[in-house]
Design a protein around this motif. Structure first.
Motif, PDB file in Angstrom:
ATOM      1  N   VAL A 280      15.690  -4.573 116.186  1.00  0.00           N
ATOM      2  CA  VAL A 280      14.845  -5.682 116.651  1.00  0.00           C
ATOM      3  C   VAL A 280      15.175  -6.929 115.844  1.00  0.00           C
ATOM      4  O   VAL A 280      15.493  -6.850 114.659  1.00  0.00           O
ATOM      5  N   ASP A 281      15.117  -8.070 116.507  1.00  0.00           N
ATOM      6  CA  ASP A 281      15.250  -9.341 115.790  1.00  0.00           C
ATOM      7  C   ASP A 281      14.276 -10.330 116.405  1.00  0.00           C
ATOM      8  O   ASP A 281      14.129 -10.397 117.622  1.00  0.00           O
ATOM      9  N   LYS A 282      13.624 -11.089 115.561  1.00  0.00           N
ATOM     10  CA  LYS A 282      12.631 -12.033 116.098  1.00  0.00           C
ATOM     11  C   LYS A 282      13.288 -13.244 116.741  1.00  0.00           C
ATOM     12  O   LYS A 282      12.667 -13.930 117.538  1.00  0.00           O
TER      13      LYS A 282
ATOM     14  N   GLY B 238      24.791 -23.492 110.236  1.00  0.00           N
ATOM     15  CA  GLY B 238      25.707 -24.018 109.228  1.00  0.00           C
ATOM     16  C   GLY B 238      27.016 -23.254 109.171  1.00  0.00           C
ATOM     17  O   GLY B 238      27.138 -22.152 109.715  1.00  0.00           O
ATOM     18  N   PRO B 239      28.014 -23.859 108.498  1.00  0.00           N
ATOM     19  CA  PRO B 239      29.388 -23.337 108.528  1.00  0.00           C
ATOM     20  C   PRO B 239      29.514 -21.965 107.895  1.00  0.00           C
ATOM     21  O   PRO B 239      29.089 -21.753 106.764  1.00  0.00           O
ATOM     22  N   HIS B 240      30.103 -21.025 108.610  1.00  0.00           N
ATOM     23  CA  HIS B 240      30.339 -19.680 108.086  1.00  0.00           C
ATOM     24  C   HIS B 240      31.833 -19.387 108.077  1.00  0.00           C
ATOM     25  O   HIS B 240      32.445 -19.258 109.130  1.00  0.00           O
TER      26      HIS B 240
ATOM     27  N   THR C 185      15.866  -5.821 106.928  1.00  0.00           N
ATOM     28  CA  THR C 185      16.780  -6.850 106.395  1.00  0.00           C
ATOM     29  C   THR C 185      16.131  -8.235 106.347  1.00  0.00           C
ATOM     30  O   THR C 185      16.825  -9.232 106.148  1.00  0.00           O
ATOM     31  N   GLY C 186      14.821  -8.315 106.534  1.00  0.00           N
ATOM     32  CA  GLY C 186      14.106  -9.594 106.410  1.00  0.00           C
ATOM     33  C   GLY C 186      13.709  -9.829 104.950  1.00  0.00           C
ATOM     34  O   GLY C 186      14.075  -9.057 104.059  1.00  0.00           O
ATOM     35  N   PRO C 187      12.924 -10.881 104.695  1.00  0.00           N
ATOM     36  CA  PRO C 187      12.504 -11.173 103.314  1.00  0.00           C
ATOM     37  C   PRO C 187      11.616 -10.058 102.754  1.00  0.00           C
ATOM     38  O   PRO C 187      10.660  -9.637 103.399  1.00  0.00           O
TER      39      PRO C 187
HETATM   40  P1  FAD Z   1      20.531 -12.640 108.063  1.00  0.00           P
HETATM   41  O1  FAD Z   1      21.801 -13.118 108.669  1.00  0.00           O
HETATM   42  O2  FAD Z   1      19.560 -13.618 107.532  1.00  0.00           O
HETATM   43  O3  FAD Z   1      19.835 -11.642 109.089  1.00  0.00           O
HETATM   44  C1  FAD Z   1      18.496 -11.244 108.953  1.00  0.00           C
HETATM   45  C2  FAD Z   1      17.895 -11.175 110.344  1.00  0.00           C
HETATM   46  O4  FAD Z   1      16.609 -10.556 110.255  1.00  0.00           O
HETATM   47  C3  FAD Z   1      17.674 -12.541 110.972  1.00  0.00           C
HETATM   48  O5  FAD Z   1      18.354 -12.628 112.200  1.00  0.00           O
HETATM   49  C4  FAD Z   1      16.138 -12.632 111.148  1.00  0.00           C
HETATM   50  O6  FAD Z   1      15.769 -13.292 112.337  1.00  0.00           O
HETATM   51  C5  FAD Z   1      15.766 -11.162 111.187  1.00  0.00           C
HETATM   52  N1  FAD Z   1      14.377 -10.929 110.755  1.00  0.00           N
HETATM   53  C6  FAD Z   1      13.791 -11.290 109.585  1.00  0.00           C
HETATM   54  N2  FAD Z   1      12.502 -10.884 109.561  1.00  0.00           N
HETATM   55  C7  FAD Z   1      12.258 -10.258 110.746  1.00  0.00           C
HETATM   56  C8  FAD Z   1      11.124  -9.623 111.320  1.00  0.00           C
HETATM   57  N3  FAD Z   1       9.946  -9.554 110.656  1.00  0.00           N
HETATM   58  N4  FAD Z   1      11.231  -9.102 112.547  1.00  0.00           N
HETATM   59  C9  FAD Z   1      12.398  -9.161 113.230  1.00  0.00           C
HETATM   60  N5  FAD Z   1      13.510  -9.740 112.738  1.00  0.00           N
HETATM   61  C10 FAD Z   1      13.454 -10.281 111.508  1.00  0.00           C
HETATM   62  N6  FAD Z   1      28.660 -16.419 103.803  1.00  0.00           N
HETATM   63  C11 FAD Z   1      30.005 -16.380 103.772  1.00  0.00           C
HETATM   64  O7  FAD Z   1      30.581 -15.322 103.505  1.00  0.00           O
HETATM   65  N7  FAD Z   1      30.743 -17.503 104.056  1.00  0.00           N
HETATM   66  C12 FAD Z   1      30.176 -18.687 104.374  1.00  0.00           C
HETATM   67  O8  FAD Z   1      30.876 -19.671 104.628  1.00  0.00           O
HETATM   68  C13 FAD Z   1      28.753 -18.755 104.407  1.00  0.00           C
HETATM   69  N8  FAD Z   1      28.141 -19.913 104.706  1.00  0.00           N
HETATM   70  C14 FAD Z   1      26.781 -19.960 104.751  1.00  0.00           C
HETATM   71  C15 FAD Z   1      26.180 -21.172 105.080  1.00  0.00           C
HETATM   72  C16 FAD Z   1      24.796 -21.260 105.151  1.00  0.00           C
HETATM   73  C17 FAD Z   1      24.156 -22.588 105.496  1.00  0.00           C
HETATM   74  C18 FAD Z   1      24.001 -20.107 104.876  1.00  0.00           C
HETATM   75  C19 FAD Z   1      22.493 -20.194 104.938  1.00  0.00           C
HETATM   76  C20 FAD Z   1      24.596 -18.910 104.544  1.00  0.00           C
HETATM   77  C21 FAD Z   1      25.990 -18.821 104.465  1.00  0.00           C
HETATM   78  N9  FAD Z   1      26.640 -17.623 104.153  1.00  0.00           N
HETATM   79  C22 FAD Z   1      28.007 -17.576 104.117  1.00  0.00           C
HETATM   80  C23 FAD Z   1      25.861 -16.391 103.848  1.00  0.00           C
HETATM   81  C24 FAD Z   1      25.657 -15.527 105.087  1.00  0.00           C
HETATM   82  O9  FAD Z   1      24.895 -16.252 106.039  1.00  0.00           O
HETATM   83  C25 FAD Z   1      24.896 -14.273 104.686  1.00  0.00           C
HETATM   84  O10 FAD Z   1      25.574 -13.570 103.659  1.00  0.00           O
HETATM   85  C26 FAD Z   1      24.686 -13.272 105.846  1.00  0.00           C
HETATM   86  O11 FAD Z   1      24.465 -13.897 107.061  1.00  0.00           O
HETATM   87  C27 FAD Z   1      23.526 -12.387 105.473  1.00  0.00           C
HETATM   88  O12 FAD Z   1      23.319 -11.390 106.451  1.00  0.00           O
HETATM   89  P2  FAD Z   1      21.946 -10.585 106.473  1.00  0.00           P
HETATM   90  O13 FAD Z   1      22.061  -9.602 107.572  1.00  0.00           O
HETATM   91  O14 FAD Z   1      21.619 -10.116 105.113  1.00  0.00           O
HETATM   92  O15 FAD Z   1      20.824 -11.664 106.790  1.00  0.00           O
END
Ligand code: FAD
Ligand code: UDP
Length: 378
Positions: free
Chosen positions: A31-33, A56-58, A231-233
């Motif tokens: 699930v994702d919000k 933002g740029p990834h 994987t949320g906060p």
């Molecule tokens: P996220 O991508 O944050 O995924 C978490 C998901 O959980 C989200 O989609 C959210 O909607 C969902 N969620 C949260 N709470 C709930 C809930 N209660 N119910 C349902 N869904 C929920 N990394 C690089 O390697 N290279 C880069 O160039 C780079 N650039 C970046 C630039 C920016 C501006 C930012 C902010 C980050 C960048 N990063 C980069 C880091 C990269 O974005 C993260 O390492 C990666 O996306 C983290 O993945 P994740 O799955 O941990 O979290």
């Protein structure tokens, strides 16, 4: 009945969904919000038909062969080396600071050896490198610190580099060579058809069901599932029991311009001017050809979606308390940048998720002997 409920369809959630479904034959509900998969790496074609990154740029870069090979199962790659310029003293100079940065800034023509001597002559000795200020002034001195790091960091984080852990500015090296690449990792590339396509391929397994526009709280206890991968906060999971963990946010202002090129590099950083930190021009990243161009401005702030954990000692302490709770919480795995409160790049999150998968399946293999006949039914 699902074996796993996965909260979040970003890297952490999608890697675990794929592994558990394809590797372990589990039935998985993701699930994702938000209304899309990919988390913060989500990309899409904007109104002009230009591929842009909404958050933002990834740029993908890694030294891990395992991570590279794993993601390579779901995408082809387009080789890409990232380059950044910083706007300082009315010039656009290479960032990370390198030989050309110093020569342009001061109108010199130093050699690599001489620039090394120069850095040593301006560096301020620091006994113990603790903060993000220490990292920079101990290498390049106060003047370059002020020009390139101090104000950018104050803008990005809302606090002085002296209040942030060393790891923040240590992400950006200093060089005596002319190498102007932002990263020097072994593998540097962009998914050929974009991140979102790569995520769709990961999640395409028949054992995976994806529900978008759905908050964890809406399905918690409503749908039968075995374990949870969250994987949320982490503070939100525990209803902020110990108080809020600070996450820094950004507002992204996207714009399409009626011109083919806007700026001379993929990203231009603005340490000392403007309320935004940097401007990204996406066509550099994707290699797309188009008569128009799309750019994004990043405005940091405290309000809004959580994007960055804030690395400083009191936050680490607060996170430690939440982590202890997490460790006591049976049947829930906390993974990813928000749930483990780590300033991780994409490849680090993929590695963390792959390790978690091994832990999950390993745990299963050495579980207490529930299958022993004498214990059955007790
Ligand atoms: P996220 O991508 O944050 O995924 C978490 C998901 O959980 C989200 O989609 C959210 O909607 C969902 N969620 C949260 N709470 C709930 C809930 N209660 N119910 C349902 N869904 C929920 N990394 C690089 O390697 N290279 C880069 O160039 C780079 N650039 C970046 C630039 C920016 C501006 C930012 C902010 C980050 C960048 N990063 C980069 C880091 C990269 O974005 C993260 O390492 C990666 O996306 C983290 O993945 P994740 O799955 O941990 O979290
Ligand atoms: N930084 C800076 N000036 C720059 C680039 C980076 O002061 O021109 C500092 C700033 O504190 C930033 C950190 O270094 O948050 C890490 O930079 P990076 O480009 O890795 O940030 P990210 O892409 O994760 O936002």
């Amino acid at each position: 009945m699902f074996d796993y409920l996965i909260v979040g369809a970003g890297f952490a959630g999608s890697v675990l969904a794929e592994r558990l479904a394809a590797g372990a034959g589990k039935r998985v509900l993701v699930v994702d919000k938000r209304n899309h998969v990919g988390g913060n790496a989500y990309d899409h074609y904007d109104d002009a038909g230009i591929l842009v990154h909404r958050y933002g740029p990834h740029i993908f870069h890694t030294n891990s062969r395992e991570v590279w090979d794993y993601l390579g199962r779901f995408t082809e790659w387009r080789p890409y080396e990232h380059r950044v310029r910083a706007s300082v003293d009315g010039m656009l100079v290479p960032m990370p600071i390198n030989l050309d940065t110093i020569n342009s800034l001061y109108g010199l023509s130093l050699t690599a050896f001489q620039v090394d001597e120069f850095f040593k002559s301006v560096a301020e000795p620091v006994d113990e490198i603790r903060t993000s200020e220490d990292v920079v002034v101990s290498k390049v001195g106060r003047e370059l610190y002020e020009k390139f790091f101090r104000n950018y960091t104050r803008k990005q984080w809302g606090m002085d580099p002296s209040e942030l852990d060393a790891q923040v500015t240590a992400r950006v090296p200093t060089r005596t060579s002319r190498d102007d690449r932002y990263f020097t990792d072994t593998y540097q590339a962009m998914p050929l058809h974009g991140y979102t396509r790569m995520f769709e391929n990961m999640l395409a397994h028949p054992n995976i069901k994806v529900m978008l526009n759905t908050d964890f709280r809406e399905v918690e206890g409503q749908i039968p599932y075995g374990e949870v991968i969250y994987t949320g906060p982490i503070d939100e999971y525990f209803d902020f029991r110990f108080g809020k963990l600070p996450y820094r946010s950004l507002t992204f202002r996207h714009q399409t311009l009626n011109q083919e090129r806007y700026q001379p590099a993929a990203v231009v950083n603005y340490p000392n001017e403007h309320p935004y930190t940097r401007i990204t021009e996406f066509k550099y990243l994707t290699g797309q050809e188009h008569p128009k161009t799309s750019i994004v401005f990043e405005y940091p702030g405290d309000e809004g979606d959580p994007y960055y954990p804030v690395p400083r000692p009191e936050n680490a302490e607060l996170y430690r308390r939440y982590r202890e709770l997490a460790e006591e919480t049976q049947g829930v795995w906390f993974v990813g940048r928000l749930a483990t409160y780590r300033y991780y790049n994409m490849d680090q999150v993929v590695a963390q998720a792959l390790t978690t998968y091994k832990k999950i399946t390993g745990t299963k293999a050495v579980r207490p002997p529930t299958r022993q006949p004498e214990l059955a039914g007790t």
